[in-house]
Design a protein around this motif. Structure first.
Motif, PDB file in Angstrom:
ATOM      1  N   TYR A  75       0.941  -1.367  -0.412  1.00 14.17           N
ATOM      2  CA  TYR A  75       0.238  -0.212   0.277  1.00 14.17           C
ATOM      3  C   TYR A  75       0.817   1.158  -0.730  1.00 14.17           C
ATOM      4  CZ  TYR A  75      -3.943  -2.506   1.005  1.00 14.17           C
ATOM      5  OH  TYR A  75      -5.301  -3.122   1.391  1.00 14.17           O
ATOM      6  N   SER A  76       0.595   2.362  -1.222  1.00 11.75           N
ATOM      7  CA  SER A  76       0.554   3.225  -0.856  1.00 11.75           C
ATOM      8  C   SER A  76      -0.432   4.351   0.040  1.00 11.75           C
ATOM      9  CB  SER A  76       1.628   4.097  -2.264  1.00 11.75           C
ATOM     10  OG  SER A  76       1.702   5.574  -2.361  1.00 11.75           O
ATOM     11  N   VAL A  77       0.623   4.519   1.126  1.00  8.45           N
ATOM     12  CA  VAL A  77      -1.342   5.689   1.621  1.00  8.45           C
ATOM     13  C   VAL A  77      -0.182   7.248   1.904  1.00  8.45           C
ATOM     14  CG1 VAL A  77      -2.145   3.983   2.590  1.00  8.45           C
ATOM     15  CG2 VAL A  77      -0.944   4.923   3.975  1.00  8.45           C
ATOM     16  N   TYR A  78      -1.649   8.157   1.804  1.00 10.94           N
ATOM     17  CA  TYR A  78      -0.940   9.465   2.314  1.00 10.94           C
ATOM     18  C   TYR A  78      -2.403   9.971   3.829  1.00 10.94           C
ATOM     19  CZ  TYR A  78      -0.538  14.537   2.357  1.00 10.94           C
ATOM     20  OH  TYR A  78      -0.094  15.671   2.798  1.00 10.94           O
ATOM     21  N   VAL A  79      -2.295   9.391   4.466  1.00  8.80           N
ATOM     22  CA  VAL A  79      -3.241   9.554   5.724  1.00  8.80           C
ATOM     23  C   VAL A  79      -3.585  10.966   5.687  1.00  8.80           C
ATOM     24  CG1 VAL A  79      -3.932   9.651   7.929  1.00  8.80           C
ATOM     25  CG2 VAL A  79      -2.393   8.020   6.937  1.00  8.80           C
ATOM     26  N   PRO A  80      -4.830  11.782   6.099  1.00  6.68           N
ATOM     27  CA  PRO A  80      -4.818  12.972   6.433  1.00  6.68           C
ATOM     28  C   PRO A  80      -4.696  13.656   7.489  1.00  6.68           C
ATOM     29  CG  PRO A  80      -7.140  11.246   6.359  1.00  6.68           C
ATOM     30  CD  PRO A  80      -5.962  10.727   6.071  1.00  6.68           C
ATOM     31  N   ASN A  81      -4.019  14.790   7.104  1.00  2.67           N
ATOM     32  CA  ASN A  81      -3.334  14.928   8.129  1.00  2.67           C
ATOM     33  C   ASN A  81      -3.966  15.540   9.551  1.00  2.67           C
ATOM     34  OD1 ASN A  81      -3.124  18.468   9.150  1.00  2.67           O
ATOM     35  ND2 ASN A  81      -0.958  17.752   8.137  1.00  2.67           N
ATOM     36  N   GLY A  82      -5.000  16.574   9.758  1.00  2.00           N
ATOM     37  CA  GLY A  82      -6.129  16.229  10.902  1.00  2.00           C
ATOM     38  C   GLY A  82      -6.056  17.755  11.331  1.00  2.00           C
ATOM     39  N   ARG A  83      -4.914  18.506  11.048  1.00  2.00           N
ATOM     40  CA  ARG A  83      -4.645  19.964  10.866  1.00  2.00           C
ATOM     41  C   ARG A  83      -5.183  20.008  12.678  1.00  2.00           C
ATOM     42  NH1 ARG A  83      -9.316  21.140   6.489  1.00  2.00           N
ATOM     43  NH2 ARG A  83      -8.604  20.189   4.586  1.00  2.00           N
ATOM     44  N   GLU A  84      -6.080  20.340  13.145  1.00  3.42           N
ATOM     45  CA  GLU A  84      -6.545  20.159  14.910  1.00  3.42           C
ATOM     46  C   GLU A  84      -6.905  19.258  15.350  1.00  3.42           C
ATOM     47  OE1 GLU A  84      -7.982  23.901  15.238  1.00  3.42           O
ATOM     48  OE2 GLU A  84      -6.386  24.643  14.109  1.00  3.42           O
ATOM     49  N   PRO A  85      -6.635  18.893  16.593  1.00  5.55           N
ATOM     50  CA  PRO A  85      -7.255  17.792  17.707  1.00  5.55           C
ATOM     51  C   PRO A  85      -8.279  18.362  17.370  1.00  5.55           C
ATOM     52  CG  PRO A  85      -5.155  18.774  18.273  1.00  5.55           C
ATOM     53  CD  PRO A  85      -5.214  19.476  17.476  1.00  5.55           C
ATOM     54  N   ASP A  86      -9.290  17.007  17.189  1.00  9.06           N
ATOM     55  CA  ASP A  86     -11.366  17.391  17.404  1.00  9.06           C
ATOM     56  C   ASP A  86     -11.823  18.474  16.488  1.00  9.06           C
ATOM     57  OD1 ASP A  86     -10.985  16.069  20.307  1.00  9.06           O
ATOM     58  OD2 ASP A  86     -10.294  17.925  20.682  1.00  9.06           O
ATOM     59  N   SER A  87     -11.232  18.592  15.753  1.00  8.12           N
ATOM     60  CA  SER A  87     -11.689  19.178  14.433  1.00  8.12           C
ATOM     61  C   SER A  87     -12.429  17.728  13.075  1.00  8.12           C
ATOM     62  CB  SER A  87     -10.279  20.056  13.288  1.00  8.12           C
ATOM     63  OG  SER A  87      -9.463  19.164  12.959  1.00  8.12           O
ATOM     64  N   ASP A  88     -13.213  18.364  12.354  1.00  7.43           N
ATOM     65  CA  ASP A  88     -13.488  17.011  12.051  1.00  7.43           C
ATOM     66  C   ASP A  88     -12.661  16.923  10.925  1.00  7.43           C
ATOM     67  OD1 ASP A  88     -16.015  18.634  12.674  1.00  7.43           O
ATOM     68  OD2 ASP A  88     -16.212  20.151  10.693  1.00  7.43           O
ATOM     69  N   HIS A  89     -11.459  17.547  10.190  1.00 12.51           N
ATOM     70  CA  HIS A  89     -10.196  17.292   9.616  1.00 12.51           C
ATOM     71  C   HIS A  89      -9.594  15.699  10.974  1.00 12.51           C
ATOM     72  CE1 HIS A  89      -7.316  16.659   6.936  1.00 12.51           C
ATOM     73  NE2 HIS A  89      -8.056  16.381   5.722  1.00 12.51           N
ATOM     74  N   TYR A  90      -9.910  15.766  12.172  1.00 15.69           N
ATOM     75  CA  TYR A  90      -8.647  15.728  13.122  1.00 15.69           C
ATOM     76  C   TYR A  90     -10.456  14.153  12.779  1.00 15.69           C
ATOM     77  CZ  TYR A  90      -7.115  13.474  17.283  1.00 15.69           C
ATOM     78  OH  TYR A  90      -6.648  12.609  18.133  1.00 15.69           O
TER      79      TYR A  90
ATOM     80  N   CYS B  19       3.302   1.518   3.196  1.00 12.82           N
ATOM     81  CA  CYS B  19       4.022   2.536   3.485  1.00 12.82           C
ATOM     82  C   CYS B  19       3.809   3.865   3.246  1.00 12.82           C
ATOM     83  CB  CYS B  19       4.960   2.187   2.986  1.00 12.82           C
ATOM     84  SG  CYS B  19       5.376   0.258   2.033  1.00 12.82           S
ATOM     85  N   GLY B  20       4.201   4.375   3.878  1.00 15.10           N
ATOM     86  CA  GLY B  20       3.988   6.066   2.798  1.00 15.10           C
ATOM     87  C   GLY B  20       3.819   7.280   4.095  1.00 15.10           C
ATOM     88  N   ASP B  21       3.308   8.753   3.922  1.00 16.51           N
ATOM     89  CA  ASP B  21       3.214   9.473   5.080  1.00 16.51           C
ATOM     90  C   ASP B  21       2.186   9.484   5.433  1.00 16.51           C
ATOM     91  OD1 ASP B  21       2.947  11.604   6.257  1.00 16.51           O
ATOM     92  OD2 ASP B  21       2.953  13.024   4.248  1.00 16.51           O
ATOM     93  N   VAL B  22       2.110   8.678   7.253  1.00 13.62           N
ATOM     94  CA  VAL B  22       1.122   8.379   8.039  1.00 13.62           C
ATOM     95  C   VAL B  22       0.348   9.538   8.468  1.00 13.62           C
ATOM     96  CG1 VAL B  22       0.146   7.247   9.876  1.00 13.62           C
ATOM     97  CG2 VAL B  22       1.856   5.778   7.528  1.00 13.62           C
ATOM     98  N   ASN B  23       1.259  11.287   8.648  1.00 10.47           N
ATOM     99  CA  ASN B  23       1.328  11.583   9.306  1.00 10.47           C
ATOM    100  C   ASN B  23       0.579  11.414  10.949  1.00 10.47           C
ATOM    101  OD1 ASN B  23       1.541  14.528   8.075  1.00 10.47           O
ATOM    102  ND2 ASN B  23      -0.730  14.128   6.491  1.00 10.47           N
ATOM    103  N   VAL B  24       1.596  10.606  11.271  1.00 11.23           N
ATOM    104  CA  VAL B  24       1.260  10.138  13.291  1.00 11.23           C
ATOM    105  C   VAL B  24       2.961   9.628  13.134  1.00 11.23           C
ATOM    106  CG1 VAL B  24       0.594   8.768  14.837  1.00 11.23           C
ATOM    107  CG2 VAL B  24      -0.664   9.412  12.795  1.00 11.23           C
ATOM    108  N   ALA B  25       3.706  10.335  14.301  1.00 11.18           N
ATOM    109  CA  ALA B  25       4.576  10.590  15.169  1.00 11.18           C
ATOM    110  C   ALA B  25       3.890   9.175  16.206  1.00 11.18           C
ATOM    111  CB  ALA B  25       4.816  11.680  15.378  1.00 11.18           C
ATOM    112  N   PRO B  26       4.761   7.931  16.493  1.00 11.98           N
ATOM    113  CA  PRO B  26       4.268   7.041  16.679  1.00 11.98           C
ATOM    114  C   PRO B  26       4.585   6.980  18.719  1.00 11.98           C
ATOM    115  CG  PRO B  26       5.392   5.837  14.766  1.00 11.98           C
ATOM    116  CD  PRO B  26       5.423   7.373  14.979  1.00 11.98           C
ATOM    117  N   ALA B  27       5.619   8.138  18.286  1.00 11.63           N
ATOM    118  CA  ALA B  27       5.738   7.803  20.336  1.00 11.63           C
ATOM    119  C   ALA B  27       6.752   9.015  20.220  1.00 11.63           C
ATOM    120  CB  ALA B  27       7.039   6.897  20.417  1.00 11.63           C
ATOM    121  N   ASP B  28       7.153   9.862  21.654  1.00 13.93           N
ATOM    122  CA  ASP B  28       7.366  10.717  21.290  1.00 13.93           C
ATOM    123  C   ASP B  28       9.224  10.895  20.834  1.00 13.93           C
ATOM    124  OD1 ASP B  28       5.389  12.010  22.899  1.00 13.93           O
ATOM    125  OD2 ASP B  28       5.915  11.417  24.996  1.00 13.93           O
ATOM    126  N   ALA B  29       9.975  10.094  21.202  1.00 17.11           N
ATOM    127  CA  ALA B  29      11.493  10.002  20.308  1.00 17.11           C
ATOM    128  C   ALA B  29      11.149   9.952  18.565  1.00 17.11           C
ATOM    129  CB  ALA B  29      11.558   7.981  20.514  1.00 17.11           C
TER     130      ALA B  29
END
Length: 282
Positions: free
Chosen positions: A107-122, A146-156
């Motif tokens: 899979y090549s994926v481009y996950v939505p950004n989310g913009r702001e927490p608790d927004s409609d896009h989130y 594979c791709g831009d998941v727009n999530v950093a899995p951990a604080d590291a």
């Protein structure tokens, strides 16, 4: 088999860099994101040079925004565009393409950004990831997402967790949604303690200070993760004139043509900052 993923942030703008990079790194499968071209425009721009290099192509694009593609020299079968059951915003967007390449469902994926927490896009982002989970769990034992998941899995995976408080990409629901895919993060598994980023904002000298995030991921089923011989970020591709703001991630299965050469090639020259830095958008 060498698999790479790269958010090119406009394939048209990145063409002078993309083709030489393909020649240099010789990936067998390439997942591209943010192509920002319709399928016809992608074909007109790239069909000939990619065919010369032995690549078959599956694209899912739209003008101006989004867009993903799969390039393969090891077969391209059962192509599916989009994610079944995924919501739109408000209409379906060009964010996923999948095919079987060399016996692996990629899979090549481009996950939505989310913009702001608790927004409609989130909320759209979380629902989209849930739909992806439902699709992937039916794909058997040989899967790569594979791709831009727009999530950093951990604080590291961010340069300073404090700088991201109140922002997307680091919230618990986003991280849980990626974990729920049930796949293994092969770069982090291989380099559990290393400083590894894949994205640096263009602004404020973030790249040169190595103030980045790791949001471009290669996620593998157990069978595929067990074949990983090397996993690394090609930081060289983020340097120089006219780069994307993302660097490619490269994963070698079974054999590693360049050896197990480390998590980031070349490593950043700047030492880790200890001062408080705000995000440019703050």
């Amino acid at each position: 088999m060498r698999v790479a993923t790269w958010n090119v942030n406009s394939v048209k703008q990145r063409l002078p860099r993309l083709l030489p990079w393909l020649d240099e790194r010789a990936p067998d499968v390439v997942c591209l994101q943010e192509t920002k071209l319709t399928d016809d425009a992608f074909d007109a721009l790239l069909a000939a040079p990619l065919a010369e290099r032995g690549y078959q192509v599956a694209a899912c694009g739209e003008s101006r925004w989004n867009g993903v593609a799969l390039l393969s020299r090891v077969g391209l079968a059962d192509v599916v565009t989009g994610v079944a059951g995924a919501p739109g915003f408000p209409h379906p967007e060009a964010r996923a393409v999948a095919a079987t390449c060399g016996g692996v469902r990629v899979y090549s994926v481009y996950v939505p950004n989310g913009r702001e927490p608790d927004s409609d896009h989130y909320r759209y982002k979380l629902a989209w990831l849930e739909a992806l989970r439902e699709v992937v769990k039916g794909d058997g034992d040989n899967v790569l997402v594979c791709g831009d998941v727009n999530v950093a899995p951990a604080d590291a995976d961010v340069f300073d967790p404090a700088a991201y408080v109140g922002h997307t990409h680091v919230t618990a629901p986003e991280r849980a949604a990626v974990e729920a895919l049930g796949l293994r993060d092969v770069v982090r598994e291989r380099w559990p303690e290393e400083r590894v980023f894949t994205y640096w904002d263009y602004r404020a000298g973030m790249f040169h200070q190595d103030l980045g995030m790791r949001i471009d991921l290669v996620l593998a089923s157990d069978a595929v993760a067990g074949r990983v011989a090397a996993a690394w970020v090609d930081r060289k591709a983020r340097k120089g004139t006219g780069p994307s703001d993302h660097a490619p991630v490269i994963v070698d299965l079974d054999t590693a043509p360049d050896g197990d050469i480390g998590p980031v090639v070349p490593p950043p020259s700047a030492p880790r900052t200890r001062r408080t830095v705000k995000l440019p958008q703050s």
